[in-house]
Design an enzyme around this catalytic site. Structure first.
Site, short mmCIF file in Angstrom:
data_model
loop_
_atom_site.label_atom_id
_atom_site.label_comp_id
_atom_site.label_asym_id
_atom_site.label_seq_id
_atom_site.Cartn_x
_atom_site.Cartn_y
_atom_site.Cartn_z
N ASN A 1 -6.35 2.93 -12.62
CA ASN A 1 -6.12 3.72 -11.41
C ASN A 1 -5.84 2.87 -10.17
O ASN A 1 -6.05 3.32 -9.04
CB ASN A 1 -7.32 4.65 -11.14
CG ASN A 1 -7.59 5.57 -12.32
OD1 ASN A 1 -6.67 6.16 -12.89
ND2 ASN A 1 -8.86 5.68 -12.70
N ARG A 2 -5.38 1.65 -10.41
CA ARG A 2 -5.03 0.71 -9.34
C ARG A 2 -6.25 0.33 -8.48
O ARG A 2 -6.09 -0.16 -7.37
CB ARG A 2 -3.91 1.26 -8.45
CG ARG A 2 -2.59 1.49 -9.19
CD ARG A 2 -2.07 0.20 -9.79
NE ARG A 2 -0.71 0.31 -10.30
CZ ARG A 2 -0.39 0.53 -11.58
NH1 ARG A 2 -1.35 0.70 -12.48
NH2 ARG A 2 0.86 0.59 -11.95
#
Length: 229
Positions: free
Chosen positions: A206-207
């Protein structure tokens, strides 16, 4: 030419959309408790994993970014040749663009892009020339052809054709045949980058990546800070 070649070279064929290129990083992260006491020790740990476990191609390849006296930046890929508690060492022609930049502005950034491991190491610091004895010792370890190449190329200068470069190399090969010692070029040598910060970047899902940065303290120690991704 095959039909496939024709399609590949067709200028009307749209290029891939870079915004659509997404990789999902792993859940395994990097915690403060995972870190070694010093950034060089942590770098040694990750470098060993990149070279001996992940078997990355040229894990010592790093992007060296410099800027001239007017602040105009430039970057290129260079091979790391040594590292220890005193810094990270690479060798180059001192008349090259990076050599000229560092003569005017010694601040430099090194980036190790270990993409298959979803890792990066970013080093910022000050570059100083290595001593001539150290430069000569490394130069003697280079393959004979690379030694000749250091003389043949006036790195970063404009040349009229490839022929000029090949002719220069051939002349040098005739002057210094295999087995004969090649002198160290006077305008060629090393830079040692003494780190001021070293960031270890681990890709996460999810970065929400882990970014832990060592910062040099005046007493010679290091503090660690976490950066938001």
């Amino acid at each position: 030419m095959t039909d496939r070649d024709a399609v590949a070279s067709d200028p009307a064929e749209p290029a891939p959309d870079p915004a659509a290129m997404r990789k999902h990083y792993r859940a395994e992260g990097l915690a403060e408790t995972d870190l070694a006491a010093t950034p060089v020790a942590q770098f040694a740990r990750w470098f060993k994993q990149a070279a001996s476990e992940a078997h990355l191609f040229e894990p010592n390849a790093m992007i060296v970014s410099t800027a001239d006296a007017d602040g105009r930046p430039s970057s290129r890929t260079v091979l790391l040749k040594q590292f220890d508690d005193h810094g990270f060492v690479f060798f180059t022609n001192y008349g090259s663009r990076k050599g000229r930049d560092l003569a005017e502005n010694p601040y430099v950034c090194l980036l190790f892009p270990w993409h298959p491991m979803a890792r990066q190491v970013i080093v910022t610091g000050v570059a100083r020339r290595t001593g001539r004895d150290e430069t000569a010792a490394y130069f003697r370890t280079r393959p004979h052809g690379s030694q000749l190449g250091a003389w043949a190329s006036t790195q970063s200068s404009v040349i009229p054709s490839r022929t000029e470069l090949d002719t220069s190399y051939a002349d040098l090969a005739a002057r210094y045949p295999e087995g004969e010692q090649v002198p160290v070029p006077p305008n060629w040598g090393g830079f040692r980058v003494a780190p001021q910060t070293v960031e270890f970047w681990q890709g996460r899902e999810n970065r929400l990546h882990d970014r832990l940065r060592y910062v040099a303290e005046q007493d010679g120690g290091w503090r660690v800070e976490r950066l938001s991704p």
